[in-house]
Design an enzyme around this catalytic site. Structure first.
Site, PDB file in Angstrom:
ATOM      1  N   PRO A  14       3.485   0.600  -2.956  1.00  0.00           N
ATOM      2  CA  PRO A  14       4.096   0.503  -1.619  1.00  0.00           C
ATOM      3  C   PRO A  14       5.030   1.644  -1.251  1.00  0.00           C
ATOM      4  O   PRO A  14       5.461   1.739  -0.111  1.00  0.00           O
ATOM      5  CB  PRO A  14       4.884  -0.803  -1.717  1.00  0.00           C
ATOM      6  N   ASP A  37      -3.523   9.466   1.823  1.00  0.00           N
ATOM      7  CA  ASP A  37      -3.365   8.754   3.099  1.00  0.00           C
ATOM      8  C   ASP A  37      -1.930   8.814   3.599  1.00  0.00           C
ATOM      9  O   ASP A  37      -1.006   9.069   2.846  1.00  0.00           O
ATOM     10  CB  ASP A  37      -3.722   7.284   2.910  1.00  0.00           C
ATOM     11  N   LYS A  59      -4.406   8.293   8.368  1.00  0.00           N
ATOM     12  CA  LYS A  59      -4.730   7.678   9.654  1.00  0.00           C
ATOM     13  C   LYS A  59      -3.480   6.992  10.171  1.00  0.00           C
ATOM     14  O   LYS A  59      -2.664   6.529   9.405  1.00  0.00           O
ATOM     15  CB  LYS A  59      -5.806   6.614   9.490  1.00  0.00           C
ATOM     16  N   THR A 120       0.098  -3.992  -4.558  1.00  0.00           N
ATOM     17  CA  THR A 120      -0.111  -4.164  -3.118  1.00  0.00           C
ATOM     18  C   THR A 120       1.213  -4.489  -2.416  1.00  0.00           C
ATOM     19  O   THR A 120       2.142  -5.035  -3.031  1.00  0.00           O
ATOM     20  CB  THR A 120      -1.180  -5.238  -2.843  1.00  0.00           C
ATOM     21  N   MET A 173      -0.903  -5.170   8.645  1.00  0.00           N
ATOM     22  CA  MET A 173      -1.263  -4.488   9.899  1.00  0.00           C
ATOM     23  C   MET A 173      -1.071  -5.386  11.123  1.00  0.00           C
ATOM     24  O   MET A 173      -1.847  -5.331  12.066  1.00  0.00           O
ATOM     25  CB  MET A 173      -2.731  -4.011   9.851  1.00  0.00           C
TER      26      MET A 173
END
Ligand SMILES: C[S@@+](CC[C@H](N)C(=O)[O-])C[C@H]1O[C@@H](n2cnc3c(N)ncnc32)[C@H](O)[C@@H]1O
Length: 263
Positions: A14, A37, A59, A120, A173
């Site tokens: 993270p 990323d 992105k 995660t 998200m």
């Protein structure tokens, strides 16, 4: 350079460099090239040797500078050049990370790959603010759900199934869609008073989080004006942040909306 092309799909966790796995750190140090990323934290990129080429394919929501197809082709072409490629992704590569799409493309093009799991953001952000994802008597399971679907505004999720007070819901998200998500969960049976935490930039120096309720989380998030990735945790386990969280009680504002910064 090596004879057998190989791409390592590596989870960077993270953001906190100490949450990087030992294997990830070794591969970063041995890489001929790193393709990374937006969510890979600058502090982790700083661990890579300065001479290693680093390609940013990051992105942003609704802005995809390098299309996924081009990223896939880039990985194959770097591997075919005989380079040891580290494809570095935030969190875990196989959790909302498109790691499996890249792996499938590599398999189709006969490029060997290895997946290196990462911590995660669900478990990292929860731990960082003192929320267990399950707790006997409060939550008997946890579900990881996307709060963003394929660039369409309407989220097509099993709202009735998700509106279960006995389990914890973690929304990845979800920042842009939290108004829609909270309305749907309430309409399908979750109480407006269900506790919700929103954690921004979890485990990073700029970490901030708020604790609110399903009825108020949308307004609270907009007031908080978070800059950075946000993870939502919905469910009774959020109540435990009061006793397990690291923020000193005296810095909490008196209002029902509690905002805290990293201690
Ligand atoms: C494309 S998904 C990638 C998830 C990643 N593969 C993982 O396992 O955590 C991006 C979402 O992960 C969450 N996220 C990732 N890192 C985060 C962090 N440090 N703090 C809060 N949320 C984070 C946010 O919900 C963000 O919108």
């Amino acid at each position: 350079m090596q004879e057998n092309p190989v791409v390592y799909l590596v989870g960077a966790g993270p953001g906190d460099p100490e949450l990087l796995t030992a294997k990830a750190l070794r591969l970063i140090n041995e890489a001929d090239v790193i393709v990374y990323d937006r969510l890979v934290s600058p502090r982790i990129m700083d661990l890579a040797p300065s001479g290693t080429p680093k390609i940013n394919v990051g992105k942003q929501p609704k802005l995809h500078p390098v299309p996924q197809e081009e990223i896939n082709q880039l990985l194959v072409s770097l591997a075919h050049d005989g380079r040891r490629v580290v494809r570095l992704k935030g969190g875990d590569p196989f959790l909302f990370g498109r790691g499996s799409e890249e792996a499938a493309y590599l398999r189709q093009h006969n490029v060997a790959f290895e997946v290196v799991p990462g911590v995660t953001s669900a478990s990292a952000c929860a731990a960082a603010v003192g929320i267990p994802l399950t707790h006997r008597g409060l939550s008997n399971g946890v579900r990881y759900v996307t709060g963003h679907c394929c660039d369409t505004s309407d989220l097509d999720l099993d709202w009735r199934g998700l509106a279960d007070p006995a389990t914890t819901l973690v929304l990845y998200m979800g920042k842009a869609n939290i108004p829609q998500i909270s309305i749907k969960l309430i309409a399908n049976g979750l109480s407006e008073t269900t506790p919700v935490a929103a954690i921004c930039n979890g485990t990073r120096p700029e970490q901030r989080h708020i604790v609110s309720t399903l009825g108020e989380i949308s307004g609270a998030t907009s007031t908080a004006d978070f800059k950075g990735p946000v993870l939502f945790i919905v469910g009774r386990v959020v109540e435990l942040a009061d006793i397990l969280g690291v923020a000193a009680p005296e810095i909490r504002p008196a209002s029902p909306l509690k905002e805290r910064r990293r201690a």
